[in-house]
Design an enzyme around this catalytic site. Structure first.
Site, PDB file in Angstrom:
ATOM      1  N   ARG A  85      67.264  25.150  27.670  1.00  0.00           N
ATOM      2  CA  ARG A  85      66.155  24.263  28.071  1.00  0.00           C
ATOM      3  C   ARG A  85      64.858  24.979  28.450  1.00  0.00           C
ATOM      4  O   ARG A  85      63.953  24.350  28.968  1.00  0.00           O
ATOM      5  CB  ARG A  85      66.573  23.333  29.235  1.00  0.00           C
ATOM      6  CG  ARG A  85      67.820  22.505  28.937  1.00  0.00           C
ATOM      7  CD  ARG A  85      67.915  21.250  29.749  1.00  0.00           C
ATOM      8  NE  ARG A  85      67.773  21.479  31.182  1.00  0.00           N
ATOM      9  CZ  ARG A  85      67.623  20.500  32.071  1.00  0.00           C
ATOM     10  NH1 ARG A  85      67.579  19.249  31.683  1.00  0.00           N
ATOM     11  NH2 ARG A  85      67.518  20.766  33.348  1.00  0.00           N
ATOM     12  N   ASP A  86      64.745  26.265  28.200  1.00  0.00           N
ATOM     13  CA  ASP A  86      63.437  26.912  28.417  1.00  0.00           C
ATOM     14  C   ASP A  86      63.282  28.133  27.513  1.00  0.00           C
ATOM     15  O   ASP A  86      62.877  29.202  27.952  1.00  0.00           O
ATOM     16  CB  ASP A  86      63.247  27.303  29.882  1.00  0.00           C
ATOM     17  CG  ASP A  86      61.766  27.552  30.213  1.00  0.00           C
ATOM     18  OD1 ASP A  86      60.904  27.136  29.407  1.00  0.00           O
ATOM     19  OD2 ASP A  86      61.472  28.153  31.255  1.00  0.00           O
ATOM     20  N   LEU A  87      63.614  27.937  26.250  1.00  0.00           N
ATOM     21  CA  LEU A  87      63.552  29.055  25.307  1.00  0.00           C
ATOM     22  C   LEU A  87      62.096  29.295  24.909  1.00  0.00           C
ATOM     23  O   LEU A  87      61.397  28.370  24.511  1.00  0.00           O
ATOM     24  CB  LEU A  87      64.378  28.694  24.067  1.00  0.00           C
ATOM     25  CG  LEU A  87      64.881  29.852  23.228  1.00  0.00           C
ATOM     26  CD1 LEU A  87      65.804  30.749  24.028  1.00  0.00           C
ATOM     27  CD2 LEU A  87      65.587  29.339  21.992  1.00  0.00           C
ATOM     28  N   ASN A  91      60.861  34.539  27.689  1.00  0.00           N
ATOM     29  CA  ASN A  91      62.224  34.562  28.236  1.00  0.00           C
ATOM     30  C   ASN A  91      63.196  35.335  27.338  1.00  0.00           C
ATOM     31  O   ASN A  91      64.406  35.258  27.514  1.00  0.00           O
ATOM     32  CB  ASN A  91      62.744  33.139  28.457  1.00  0.00           C
ATOM     33  CG  ASN A  91      62.105  32.507  29.685  1.00  0.00           C
ATOM     34  OD1 ASN A  91      61.555  33.211  30.530  1.00  0.00           O
ATOM     35  ND2 ASN A  91      62.165  31.190  29.794  1.00  0.00           N
ATOM     36  N   THR A 124      58.971  24.646  28.410  1.00  0.00           N
ATOM     37  CA  THR A 124      57.529  24.899  28.442  1.00  0.00           C
ATOM     38  C   THR A 124      56.862  24.115  27.309  1.00  0.00           C
ATOM     39  O   THR A 124      57.385  24.063  26.191  1.00  0.00           O
ATOM     40  CB  THR A 124      57.301  26.412  28.294  1.00  0.00           C
ATOM     41  OG1 THR A 124      58.036  27.051  29.346  1.00  0.00           O
ATOM     42  CG2 THR A 124      55.835  26.765  28.402  1.00  0.00           C
TER      43      THR A 124
END
EC number: 2.7.11.22
Length: 251
Positions: A85-87, A91, A124
């Site tokens: 959920r935040d690739l 990161n 994001t």
């Protein structure tokens, strides 16, 4: 008290062991109970700062090497019922030996079947899938795969693919690139909670080929599969690992 998001992250990371996922070695406490430290495997850099500071961008062969590693990590996560959920490129960490590891599990969630509702304000903005922007309450591993498409495109183009400044702008950039979504290509689209809030431009064409005129047919096919509007049709990490793009030149 430890924030629930940190507890989630710690619990997940302690379960995960894969060469392409950042490793949490242990949790240690300092002199005071509130000083809690996560001891992680060391990676020298993250891809975002690398991309900014490299004199020459990654070659296509290097992009393939990086993306394959991210896909292997994602396949492992999804097989273990975890959505990141935040690739995004910041990161993704890289060791000096060229090993790429997915990091930052602060937004990651384990999911079950049937899928329970989760907050759509994740991922994001530049990497956020259209179903999230349109307010879907159920999330599947396909939101990671959309973000994976954005990462692959960013590495190939040496700049972010969809740098929206707001959610409305983000939806507009997606439509400009991929065409206007409809019930035909995305069953259930018209029932998404926020669809009525957007007036989508009429854009009949998919412009991926214009954006990447030099990319091989196999590469364009892979991007198109990652950018399917219908989350059910979007490529899985396993599908991508089988893609002929990674078997063609440059290797």
């Amino acid at each position: 008290g430890v924030p629930i998001s940190s507890l989630r992250e710690i619990t997940l990371l302690l379960r995960l062991r894969h060469p392409n996922i950042v490793e949490l070695k242990e949790v240690v406490v300092g002199n005071h109970l509130e000083s809690i430290f996560l001891v992680m495997g060391y990676c020298e850099q993250d891809l975002a700062s690398l991309l900014e500071n490299m004199p020459t961008p990654f070659s296509e062969a290097q992009v393939k090497c990086i993306v394959l590693q991210v896909l292997r990590g994602l396949q492992y996560l999804h097989q273990n019922f975890i959505i990141h959920r935040d690739l995004k490129v910041s990161n993704l960490l890289m060791t000096d030996k060229g090993c790429v590891k997915t990091a930052d599990f602060g937004l990651a969630r384990a999911y079950g079947i049937p899928v329970k509702p989760m907050t759509p304000k994740v991922v994001t903005l530049w990497y956020r899938a259209p179903e999230l922007l349109l307010g879907t309450t159920t999330q599947t591993t396909s939101i990671d795969m959309w973000a994976m498409g954005c990462v692959l495109a960013e590495l190939l183009a040496h700049k972010p693919l969809l740098p929206g400044t707001s959610e409305i702008h983000q939806v507009d950039l997606i439509v400009q690139l991929l065409g206007t979504p409809s019930e035909n290509i995305w069953p259930g689209f018209s029932r998404l909670p926020l669809v009525s809030q957007y007036s989508l431009r009429k854009q009949p064409y998919n412009n991926l080929k214009h954006r990447f005129p030099w990319l091989s047919e196999a590469g364009l096919r892979l991007l198109n599969l990652l950018f399917m509007y219908d989350p059910k049709k979007r490529a899985t990490a396993g599908d991508c690992l089988e893609s002929s793009y990674f078997k063609g030149k440059p290797l």
